[in-house]
Design an enzyme around this catalytic site. Structure first.
Site, PDB file in Angstrom:
ATOM      1  N   GLU A 123       0.826  -1.215   0.000  1.00 19.60           N
ATOM      2  CA  GLU A 123       0.000   0.000   0.000  1.00 19.60           C
ATOM      3  C   GLU A 123       0.858   1.262   0.000  1.00 19.60           C
ATOM      4  OE1 GLU A 123      -4.068  -1.703   2.007  1.00 19.60           O
ATOM      5  OE2 GLU A 123      -2.832  -0.475   3.284  1.00 19.60           O
ATOM      6  N   GLU A 143      -5.571  -8.095  -1.536  1.00 19.74           N
ATOM      7  CA  GLU A 143      -6.274  -7.974  -0.254  1.00 19.74           C
ATOM      8  C   GLU A 143      -7.726  -7.634  -0.529  1.00 19.74           C
ATOM      9  OE1 GLU A 143      -4.770  -5.458   2.893  1.00 19.74           O
ATOM     10  OE2 GLU A 143      -2.697  -5.898   2.328  1.00 19.74           O
TER      11      GLU A 143
HETATM   12  C1  BGP Z   1      -4.475  -3.015   4.867  1.00 16.34           C
HETATM   13  C2  BGP Z   1      -3.147  -3.567   5.303  1.00 16.34           C
HETATM   14  C3  BGP Z   1      -3.186  -4.853   6.033  1.00 16.34           C
HETATM   15  C4  BGP Z   1      -4.454  -5.132   6.785  1.00 16.34           C
HETATM   16  C5  BGP Z   1      -5.714  -4.621   6.152  1.00 16.34           C
HETATM   17  C6  BGP Z   1      -6.931  -4.634   7.049  1.00 16.34           C
HETATM   18  O1  BGP Z   1      -4.426  -1.626   4.934  1.00 16.34           O
HETATM   19  O2  BGP Z   1      -2.312  -3.773   4.189  1.00 16.34           O
HETATM   20  O3  BGP Z   1      -2.019  -5.001   6.757  1.00 16.34           O
HETATM   21  O4  BGP Z   1      -4.369  -5.168   8.105  1.00 16.34           O
HETATM   22  O5  BGP Z   1      -5.574  -3.331   5.636  1.00 16.34           O
HETATM   23  O6  BGP Z   1      -6.865  -3.570   7.940  1.00 16.34           O
HETATM   24  P1  BGP Z   1      -7.117  -3.699   9.483  1.00 16.34           P
HETATM   25  O7  BGP Z   1      -6.161  -4.718   9.965  1.00 16.34           O
HETATM   26  O8  BGP Z   1      -6.858  -2.359  10.007  1.00 16.34           O
HETATM   27  O9  BGP Z   1      -8.523  -4.138   9.624  1.00 16.34           O
END
Ligand code: BGP
Length: 469
Positions: A172, A364
């Site tokens: 990201e 993701e």
């Molecule tokens: C993205 C990241 C991840 C992950 C995901 C979900 O921004 O790349 O590392 O964690 O989001 O976010 P969260 O864990 O805050 O729910």
């Protein structure tokens, strides 16, 4: 809808070292910035690692990787996305030689994946800059990080280049603008940084990413290197053209990262922004040459869309993945307020494909939810129909995009096994097909249990998507 996913489509799941491994001080590992972020992005970092940080043990993947990978194989995974903890390989980040124990750990992970015929997809840097680089060099604000990162990449490509085909340079990468510490290892609050500081740090990361791409191609010619972006389409809040322009500006902030990775130079709208804000970056001729080494594919996370408006009275941001924006009155949200928009995924896929003409990879996607462990026929499980429905609806839209002509390499759900949240550092914000018995207070056996979605995803993969509704 008869079109299915392409042959060889890479179905799987995604994780990050700091959210699963634990063993934060084993195997010669140094501290990473995550080890001093016990509350995620909610409060400033602590001075040292405190026990009050779920990431120190996480879900103990460091010791349980074989069991976990066997469960992924049971679902039929074709690919597993994980990150390498930079501070396992270079504990401080600025050493001359890598830590053999750290390298050996990922050898074992790769052995296990190979045994099950699962393709690795490796994120080189996922929000886990070595803490020493943050404290002693101000993270990516310093040009010296380019060299340290390149040395780290060389160690990875030389060691794993024969076994890993797909690499992502920075998780990201567009998040640096919003989370300078988590994303760029820059130990300042965003408000304390000038725009020049931020864009200079971004420039260093972009050059490092391009240099890593060139290096991967030199060391292992079959390597495919991708950038990784937060995809968050911005809709105008109303049909007012001023709102459309506001949405365009928001998109530009994110497109810029893909434009530079795919076209090898800064886009005109960003140069204009620099001119009008008096930002003069230190960009060398060598940097310009480096940037021309463009990526092989574009990967991204997709959780939600947002709205943008030019009207300050309506510009009230809601919760969301790192970037955030004005909530959309037409959409429902998850328990954490992230708005659910499966069609937005089709929009993003078409948009990116048309803009960059590079293969895409959804690395993701998923919904964070509170799960309840229940007994069904004497077995512990979670009846997570909400997760099945979220993933099903997004995959249906991905399939639409494939029918639209988009070249899509694969799909990895976020947090295929429950892990510690990046933004809130909670365990209770669960994404997985596999429940991990660990609670926000650190209690729990760390036992793994298959959720209802586990079998659902197994069927989706087995039918190459034909089981989607
Ligand atoms: C993205 C990241 C991840 C992950 C995901 C979900 O921004 O790349 O590392 O964690 O989001 O976010 P969260 O864990 O805050 O729910």
């Amino acid at each position: 809808m008869s079109t299915t996913f392409p042959d060889g489509f890479l179905w799987g799941g995604a994780t990050a070292a700091n959210q699963i491994e634990g063993a934060y001080n084993e195997g010669g590992k140094g501290l990473s910035i995550q080890d001093v972020m016990p509350r995620g992005i909610l409060t400033p970092p602590t001075e040292a690692a405190t026990e009050d940080n779920l990431k120190l043990e996480a879900i103990d993947f460091y010791h349980r990787y074989a069991e976990d990978i066997a469960l992924f194989a049971e679902m039929g995974f074709k690919v597993f996305r994980f990150s390498i903890a930079w501070s396992r390989i270079f504990p401080r980040g600025d050493e001359e030689t890598p830590n053999e124990e750290g390298l050996a750990f990922y050898d074992r992970v790769l052995d296990e994946l190979e045994r099950h015929g699962i393709e690795p997809l490796v994120t080189i840097s996922h929000y886990e800059t070595p803490l020493h680089l943050a404290r002693a060099y101000n993270g990516w604000k310093s040009r010296e990080l380019i060299g340290f990162y390149e040395r780290y990449c060389r160690a990875l490509f030389e060691r794993y280049g024969q076994r890993v085909k797909y690499w992502l340079t920075f998780n990201e990468i567009n998040s640096v603008l919003h989370q300078p510490f988590m994303s760029g290892g820059i130990p300042n609050q965003k408000e304390e940084l000038s725009e020049k500081d931020l864009y200079q740090a971004i420039h260093h990361e972009l050059v490092a990413s391009a240099r890593a791409t060139r290096l991967a191609h030199e060391i292992s010619p079959g390597a495919k290197v991708g950038c990784m972006l937060i995809a968050m389409p911005a809709y105008p809040l109303t049909p007012d053209p001023a709102d459309v322009v506001a949405a365009m500006h928001f998109d530009h902030d994110n497109y810029a990262f893909g434009d530079i990775h795919c076209r090898g130079e800064y886009p005109g709208y960003l140069l204009r922004f620099f001119r009008e804000h008096g930002i003069e970056l230190d960009i060398t001729d060598q940097d310009r040459e480096d940037l021309t080494h463009t990526v092989d594919f574009v990967s991204f996370s997709y959780y939600m869309s947002i709205c943008q408006t030019a009207d300050p009275a309506k510009d009230i941001k809601g919760p969301g993945n790192v970037l955030g924006g004005v909530p959309n009155p037409h959409l429902q949200a998850s328990e954490w307020g992230w708005q659910i928009d499966p069609q937005g995924l089709r929009v993003v896929l078409n948009d990116y494909w048309e803009r960059w003409q590079k293969p895409l990879f959804i690395v993701e996607n998923g919904i964070g939810a509170v799960d309840e462990l229940v007994q069904v026929d004497g077995t512990k499980t979670v009846l997570d129909d909400y997760r099945i429905s979220y993933l099903n609806d997004h995959l249906v839209q991905a399939r639409e995009a494939v029918a639209d002509g988009v070249q899509l390499l694969g799909y990895t759900t976020w947090g295929c096994i429950d892990l510690v949240s990046a933004s809130t550092a909670q365990m209770s914000k669960r994404y997985g097909f596999i429940y991990v018995d660990r609670n926000d207070d650190g209690s729990g056996t760390l036992e793994r249990y298959r959720k209802k979605s586990f079998d659902w995803y197994r069927q989706v993969i087995a039918t190459n998507g034909a089981a989607l509704q």
